[in-house]
Structures are given as structure tokens and as C-alpha cells.
Motif scaffolding. Sequence first.
Motif, mmCIF file in Angstrom:
data_model
loop_
_atom_site.group_PDB
_atom_site.id
_atom_site.type_symbol
_atom_site.label_atom_id
_atom_site.label_comp_id
_atom_site.label_asym_id
_atom_site.label_seq_id
_atom_site.Cartn_x
_atom_site.Cartn_y
_atom_site.Cartn_z
ATOM 1 N N UNK A 240 0.849 -1.180 -0.013
ATOM 2 C CA UNK A 240 0.040 -0.100 -0.009
ATOM 3 C C UNK A 240 1.001 1.368 0.029
ATOM 4 N N UNK A 241 2.283 1.005 0.221
ATOM 5 C CA UNK A 241 3.121 2.282 0.390
ATOM 6 C C UNK A 241 3.851 2.466 -1.378
ATOM 7 N N UNK A 242 3.449 1.678 -2.183
ATOM 8 C CA UNK A 242 4.089 1.740 -3.395
ATOM 9 C C UNK A 242 3.564 2.781 -4.475
ATOM 10 N N UNK A 243 4.351 2.945 -5.333
ATOM 11 C CA UNK A 243 3.941 3.759 -6.558
ATOM 12 C C UNK A 243 2.566 3.119 -7.039
ATOM 13 N N UNK A 244 2.814 1.511 -7.340
ATOM 14 C CA UNK A 244 1.946 1.110 -7.995
ATOM 15 C C UNK A 244 0.275 1.191 -7.401
ATOM 16 N N UNK A 245 0.471 1.300 -5.976
ATOM 17 C CA UNK A 245 -0.916 1.464 -5.273
ATOM 18 C C UNK A 245 -1.251 3.028 -5.628
ATOM 19 N N UNK A 246 -0.352 3.613 -5.489
ATOM 20 C CA UNK A 246 -0.652 5.173 -5.842
ATOM 21 C C UNK A 246 -1.367 5.432 -7.289
ATOM 22 N N UNK A 247 -0.770 4.591 -8.165
ATOM 23 C CA UNK A 247 -1.351 4.535 -9.556
ATOM 24 C C UNK A 247 -2.618 4.067 -9.859
ATOM 25 N N UNK A 248 -2.782 2.987 -9.188
ATOM 26 C CA UNK A 248 -3.938 2.119 -9.156
ATOM 27 C C UNK A 248 -5.098 3.166 -8.339
ATOM 28 N N UNK A 249 -4.859 3.716 -7.254
ATOM 29 C CA UNK A 249 -5.796 4.538 -6.441
ATOM 30 C C UNK A 249 -6.100 5.637 -7.429
ATOM 31 N N UNK A 250 -5.354 6.417 -8.168
ATOM 32 C CA UNK A 250 -5.682 7.341 -8.956
ATOM 33 C C UNK A 250 -6.621 6.917 -9.985
ATOM 34 N N UNK A 251 -6.424 5.848 -10.774
ATOM 35 C CA UNK A 251 -7.351 5.149 -11.535
ATOM 36 C C UNK A 251 -8.544 4.942 -11.143
ATOM 37 N N UNK A 252 -8.820 4.539 -9.904
ATOM 38 C CA UNK A 252 -9.971 4.389 -9.208
ATOM 39 C C UNK A 252 -10.820 5.572 -8.925
ATOM 40 N N UNK A 253 -9.816 6.551 -8.325
ATOM 41 C CA UNK A 253 -10.419 7.834 -8.067
ATOM 42 C C UNK A 253 -11.210 8.430 -9.254
ATOM 43 N N UNK A 254 -10.402 8.274 -10.365
ATOM 44 C CA UNK A 254 -10.760 9.053 -11.795
ATOM 45 C C UNK A 254 -11.988 8.226 -11.976
ATOM 46 N N UNK A 255 -12.281 7.149 -12.253
ATOM 47 C CA UNK A 255 -13.366 6.239 -12.588
ATOM 48 C C UNK A 255 -14.666 6.715 -11.911
ATOM 49 N N UNK A 256 -14.095 6.606 -10.404
ATOM 50 C CA UNK A 256 -15.331 6.849 -9.541
ATOM 51 C C UNK A 256 -15.696 8.368 -9.540
ATOM 52 N N UNK A 257 -14.850 9.221 -9.585
ATOM 53 C CA UNK A 257 -15.456 10.590 -9.575
ATOM 54 C C UNK A 257 -16.282 10.952 -10.881
ATOM 55 N N UNK A 258 -15.855 10.363 -11.905
ATOM 56 C CA UNK A 258 -16.640 10.598 -13.131
ATOM 57 C C UNK A 258 -17.921 10.038 -13.148
ATOM 58 N N UNK A 259 -18.078 8.580 -12.523
ATOM 59 C CA UNK A 259 -19.437 8.054 -12.154
ATOM 60 C C UNK A 259 -20.356 8.947 -11.262
ATOM 61 N N UNK A 260 -19.689 9.170 -10.139
ATOM 62 C CA UNK A 260 -20.394 9.994 -9.181
ATOM 63 C C UNK A 260 -21.031 11.457 -9.873
ATOM 64 N N UNK A 261 -20.403 12.268 -10.384
ATOM 65 C CA UNK A 261 -20.501 13.451 -11.353
ATOM 66 C C UNK A 261 -21.773 13.139 -12.434
ATOM 67 N N UNK A 262 -21.667 12.328 -13.003
ATOM 68 C CA UNK A 262 -22.372 12.009 -14.198
ATOM 69 C C UNK A 262 -23.781 11.370 -13.361
ATOM 70 N N UNK A 263 -23.805 10.460 -12.253
ATOM 71 C CA UNK A 263 -25.049 9.995 -11.939
ATOM 72 C C UNK A 263 -25.654 10.881 -11.062
ATOM 73 N N UNK A 264 -25.111 11.907 -10.315
ATOM 74 C CA UNK A 264 -25.875 13.005 -9.852
ATOM 75 C C UNK A 264 -26.420 13.661 -10.712
ATOM 76 N N UNK A 265 -25.923 14.052 -11.827
ATOM 77 C CA UNK A 265 -26.613 15.201 -12.782
ATOM 78 C C UNK A 265 -27.863 14.222 -13.585
#
Length: 171
Positions: A97-122
Motif C-alpha cells: 500500500x506504500x508503493x508507486x503502483x498503489x498510488x497509480x491504481x488509486x488514481x485510476x479508481x479515483x478518476x473512474x469513481x469521480x466521473x461516475x459520481x458526477x454523471x450519476x448525480x446529474x
Amino acid sequence: MPKILPATGGDVVEIILADHRWFEEALRELRDVRSDREAVLADLATVLIAHAEAEESKVYPTLRRKQAIDADEVEHSEHEHDEGNEALLELMEVEDTGSEEFSEKLHELSEALSHHLDEEERDVLNPARTDVSEQERRDLGDAFAEERARLIKSGCGDIANVRKIVEAVKD
């Protein structure tokens, strides 16, 4: 760390929005290297899977029947859930969980989730507010909360279950 919100009944729009804000807080917590990332991720996986599955089984079909959303919107939202689940699984599979890979995969999840939350709310929650009566939203909120709670109790965020959900989409 935000505690897992017990979804009690009420207006389904408000319950879903409360989960959305919780997801954002959990993502912030995951970005913090001082947090217990494994525990936060386990809670996020549980709530995210329960939330999406309850939306797909209870909310979307009802909003579709009420003509608040159409089949394309349902399909698009479900596709975004699939993308989020895949990104979630990839993050869960990172061992350090302290690796660069974790950070990259977290960014991907964050992007996908933020996009979905925005669209679903609208595109889903706004029509639910205007095209579905308050009583129907409350009834739907009760059904959503009950299904969400059942799924959380079942351990739906376990990596084996997340993997099963992701693989079922690929088949």
C-alpha cells in the motif's frame, strides 16, 4: 477514517448522495500515507460493491419503470459500475500500500469513481428528484438501504467476491 454509514431509510436521492460523499472521504483517506490504507480500502470495497449492486437491483429498474431515466442511462451507469469494480479490484490486488503502483491504481479508481459520481448525480438523481414522487423516493430509499445492508453483512467487498463480479462482466 469515515465509518461505514448504516443506510437507513429515507429519500433514496439523499441516501445515495451520502454514500457519494463517503466515497470521496474514503478516497482522500487512501491518498494519505499515514492512514491505515488496508482498512480504508476494505471498507471502501464493501460499501462500493453494496452501493452499486443495490442501485442496479433496486434503484435503476424502478427509475426506469417511472420513466425518470431511459435504458441507455441504465446501461451507461452499469457500465461505469463495471469500470469502477475493475479499478477497485486492481487496487485491491496491489500488495504494497506504500508503493508507486498503489498510488497509480488509486488514481485510476479515483478518476473512474469521480466521473461516475458526477454523471450519476446529474443524469440519474436529478430526474429522480423531479420525476418521482417524494413517497416513491422514500419507498425506494427503504428498499435500497435494506439491500445495501444485506450486501454489507454478506461481506460483498471481499476480494474473492469483487473478482467474481469483475470476471462475470468479462464472460
